[in-house]
Write a protein that holds these residues in place. Structure first.
Motif, mmCIF file in Angstrom:
data_model
loop_
_atom_site.group_PDB
_atom_site.id
_atom_site.type_symbol
_atom_site.label_atom_id
_atom_site.label_comp_id
_atom_site.label_asym_id
_atom_site.label_seq_id
_atom_site.Cartn_x
_atom_site.Cartn_y
_atom_site.Cartn_z
ATOM 1 N N TRP A 17 39.098 30.713 52.961
ATOM 2 C CA TRP A 17 38.740 29.974 54.183
ATOM 3 C C TRP A 17 37.669 30.645 55.029
ATOM 4 O O TRP A 17 36.830 29.966 55.638
ATOM 5 N N ASN A 18 37.658 31.995 55.049
ATOM 6 C CA ASN A 18 36.753 32.688 55.975
ATOM 7 C C ASN A 18 35.630 33.419 55.255
ATOM 8 O O ASN A 18 35.028 34.322 55.827
ATOM 9 N N CYS A 19 35.381 33.076 53.985
ATOM 10 C CA CYS A 19 34.476 33.917 53.195
ATOM 11 C C CYS A 19 33.204 33.168 52.792
ATOM 12 O O CYS A 19 33.257 32.049 52.280
ATOM 13 N N GLY A 20 32.082 33.835 53.015
ATOM 14 C CA GLY A 20 30.790 33.288 52.628
ATOM 15 C C GLY A 20 30.129 34.095 51.531
ATOM 16 O O GLY A 20 28.899 34.121 51.427
ATOM 17 N N CYS A 21 30.943 34.767 50.706
ATOM 18 C CA CYS A 21 30.374 35.552 49.606
ATOM 19 C C CYS A 21 29.755 34.607 48.561
ATOM 20 O O CYS A 21 30.004 33.401 48.582
ATOM 21 N N PRO A 22 28.926 35.131 47.652
ATOM 22 C CA PRO A 22 28.247 34.255 46.694
ATOM 23 C C PRO A 22 29.216 33.384 45.875
ATOM 24 O O PRO A 22 28.925 32.211 45.603
ATOM 25 N N GLN A 23 30.372 33.942 45.506
ATOM 26 C CA GLN A 23 31.300 33.162 44.684
ATOM 27 C C GLN A 23 31.946 32.042 45.494
ATOM 28 O O GLN A 23 32.107 30.908 45.008
ATOM 29 N N CYS A 24 32.315 32.360 46.738
ATOM 30 C CA CYS A 24 32.917 31.311 47.589
ATOM 31 C C CYS A 24 31.888 30.215 47.872
ATOM 32 O O CYS A 24 32.207 29.020 47.866
ATOM 33 N N HIS A 25 30.656 30.626 48.086
ATOM 34 C CA HIS A 25 29.585 29.657 48.314
ATOM 35 C C HIS A 25 29.400 28.780 47.070
ATOM 36 O O HIS A 25 29.283 27.544 47.169
ATOM 37 N N GLY A 229 30.152 43.807 50.882
ATOM 38 C CA GLY A 229 30.181 43.754 52.346
ATOM 39 C C GLY A 229 31.318 42.914 52.901
ATOM 40 O O GLY A 229 31.358 42.588 54.087
ATOM 41 N N THR A 230 32.284 42.561 52.041
ATOM 42 C CA THR A 230 33.374 41.698 52.502
ATOM 43 C C THR A 230 34.562 42.475 53.060
ATOM 44 O O THR A 230 35.447 41.889 53.675
ATOM 45 N N GLY A 231 34.604 43.788 52.819
ATOM 46 C CA GLY A 231 35.754 44.554 53.296
ATOM 47 C C GLY A 231 35.590 46.019 52.950
ATOM 48 O O GLY A 231 34.620 46.410 52.306
ATOM 49 N N VAL A 232 36.567 46.810 53.391
ATOM 50 C CA VAL A 232 36.477 48.258 53.172
ATOM 51 C C VAL A 232 37.454 48.745 52.109
ATOM 52 O O VAL A 232 37.368 49.873 51.640
ATOM 53 N N LYS A 233 38.377 47.904 51.722
ATOM 54 C CA LYS A 233 39.420 48.380 50.810
ATOM 55 C C LYS A 233 38.936 48.427 49.367
ATOM 56 O O LYS A 233 38.253 47.519 48.892
ATOM 57 N N SER A 234 39.367 49.484 48.680
ATOM 58 C CA SER A 234 39.091 49.574 47.244
ATOM 59 C C SER A 234 40.164 48.794 46.490
ATOM 60 O O SER A 234 41.238 48.484 47.032
ATOM 61 N N GLY A 235 39.875 48.496 45.230
ATOM 62 C CA GLY A 235 40.888 47.884 44.382
ATOM 63 C C GLY A 235 42.135 48.755 44.327
ATOM 64 O O GLY A 235 43.257 48.258 44.470
ATOM 65 N N ALA A 236 41.930 50.055 44.135
ATOM 66 C CA ALA A 236 43.067 50.976 44.037
ATOM 67 C C ALA A 236 43.924 50.921 45.299
ATOM 68 O O ALA A 236 45.154 50.909 45.234
ATOM 69 N N ARG A 237 43.267 50.867 46.451
ATOM 70 C CA ARG A 237 44.011 50.800 47.710
ATOM 71 C C ARG A 237 44.864 49.528 47.803
ATOM 72 O O ARG A 237 45.917 49.493 48.436
ATOM 73 N N MET A 238 44.374 48.467 47.150
ATOM 74 C CA MET A 238 45.115 47.195 47.171
ATOM 75 C C MET A 238 46.155 47.102 46.044
ATOM 76 O O MET A 238 46.845 46.097 45.908
ATOM 77 N N ASN A 266 40.092 37.823 42.307
ATOM 78 C CA ASN A 266 39.698 37.677 43.712
ATOM 79 C C ASN A 266 38.335 37.002 43.824
ATOM 80 O O ASN A 266 37.472 37.150 42.951
ATOM 81 N N ASN A 267 38.140 36.294 44.925
ATOM 82 C CA ASN A 267 36.869 35.553 45.099
ATOM 83 C C ASN A 267 35.663 36.484 45.166
ATOM 84 O O ASN A 267 34.539 36.048 44.935
ATOM 85 N N THR A 268 35.890 37.760 45.461
ATOM 86 C CA THR A 268 34.779 38.716 45.527
ATOM 87 C C THR A 268 34.389 39.276 44.162
ATOM 88 O O THR A 268 33.442 40.060 44.070
#
Ligand code: MLT
Ligand code: MN
Ligand code: ZN
Length: 298
Positions: A17-25, A229-238, A266-268
């Motif tokens: 809903w809140n994402c304008g990344c290339p895949q979401c676009h 540029g969509t967030g700060v978390k790494s995959g490992a952190r998630m 993930n959409n990213t």
């Protein structure tokens, strides 16, 4: 065994809903197919169905899946739901399944406790929806002829239960918080791992028996979110292992004989773009991305 992907996306779906990344676009403009949040339906006879994880999109997923339509005035082919963890993308669909129709809900005692501590899930009438604790490594049969064995895989507690601030968090915990499912039926075996933080040797070995593997495809690289540029978390952190890299799923699972698909994408994840080098690399390694509506007859 019939295996249908109801939703191939990770939490948030595609587009989010809140994402304008290339895949979401690309998904909004019809260049790539949207994805609802991760859930899979499994059946042996096509008439009785088991759903793996109840996504927030379950109502829509059932609507576009004729096999899951009501088969009576107030009757459903859904017999059971099995949860692999307590994250929102895997439990919120339980709220859709209120309305006084019977099915069995299987989850570990830890995940059942998380549900019990959220009183909104009391909308599921316990007289109709028994909550059955899963004991790790002990086979159970949620549908006649289908044998499910849950086993612990590296992962973390649900996002909404994480300690605030800098308190330490074990993102590769082994126990009841993140489980994988081995599902056997009709002489075939599939393994479902929509969340998995690392691939130790024992797990790679375990998956070699499978005819079908559906594996955590959240991120292509550990730094997908930082790089995009969509967030700060790494995959490992998630709590999600990257596809790429020397310890990533493509490298670690190169010996599988199974048909293999990523799910919980993930959409990213740049591999969602059909012409991307990431997608080409994944294909070259024998993998595909699962997609909403995908059906595999095993
Ligand atoms: C995850 O898989 O990391 C979770 O679904 C995150 C979330 O709750 O959005
Ligand atoms: Mn998730
Ligand atoms: Zn996005």
């Amino acid at each position: 065994m019939i295996v249908k992907t109801l939703g191939a996306g990770a939490g948030g779906g595609l587009p989010q809903w809140n994402c304008g990344c290339p895949q979401c676009h690309a998904a909004r403009s019809g260049v790539i197919a949207p994805m609802t949040q991760s859930s899979v339906a499994v059946s042996l006879n096509g008439a009785d169905w088991l759903v793996l994880n109840a996504s927030p999109d379950l109502r829509h997923q059932m609507q576009v899946t004729p096999a899951l339509h009501p088969n009576g005035l107030r009757k459903s082919p859904l017999r059971a739901v099995v949860l692999t963890n307590g994250d929102v993308d895997h439990i919120a669909g339980l709220l859709t399944l209120r309305e006084q129709t019977a099915f069995s809900l299987f989850a570990t005692a830890t995940t059942l406790q998380e549900l019990a501590s959220n009183s909104v899930f009391a909308v599921l009438n316990p007289a109709l929806v028994p909550r059955v604790p899963i004991v790790l490594d002990q086979p159970f049969s949620p549908l006649p002829g289908l044998v499910v064995t849950a086993y612990a895989v590296p992962g973390k507690i649900p996002l909404y239960l994480e300690p605030q601030g800098d308190a330490p968090l074990n993102t590769t915990a082994m126990g009841e918080t993140t489980i994988a499912l081995r599902i056997a039926g009709g002489g075939r075996v599939m393994h479902y791992l929509p969340g998995c933080a690392t691939l130790p040797d024992w797990l790679c070995d375990r998956l070699t028996e499978a005819d079908l593997v559906l594996f955590d495809g959240t991120v292509w690289a550990d730094d997908d979110m930082q790089r995009s540029g969509t967030g700060v978390k790494s995959g490992a952190r998630m709590g999600h292992l990257a596809m790429s890299g020397p310890q990533g799923s493509l490298a670690r699972l190169s010996d599988l004989r199974a048909r293999r698909f990523f799910i919980h994408i993930n959409n990213t994840n740049p591999a969602l773009m059909p012409d991307s080098p990431e997608r080409a690399a994944l294909r070259a390694a024998g993998w595909e991305l699962s997609h909403d509506g995908m059906e595999i007859a095993l």
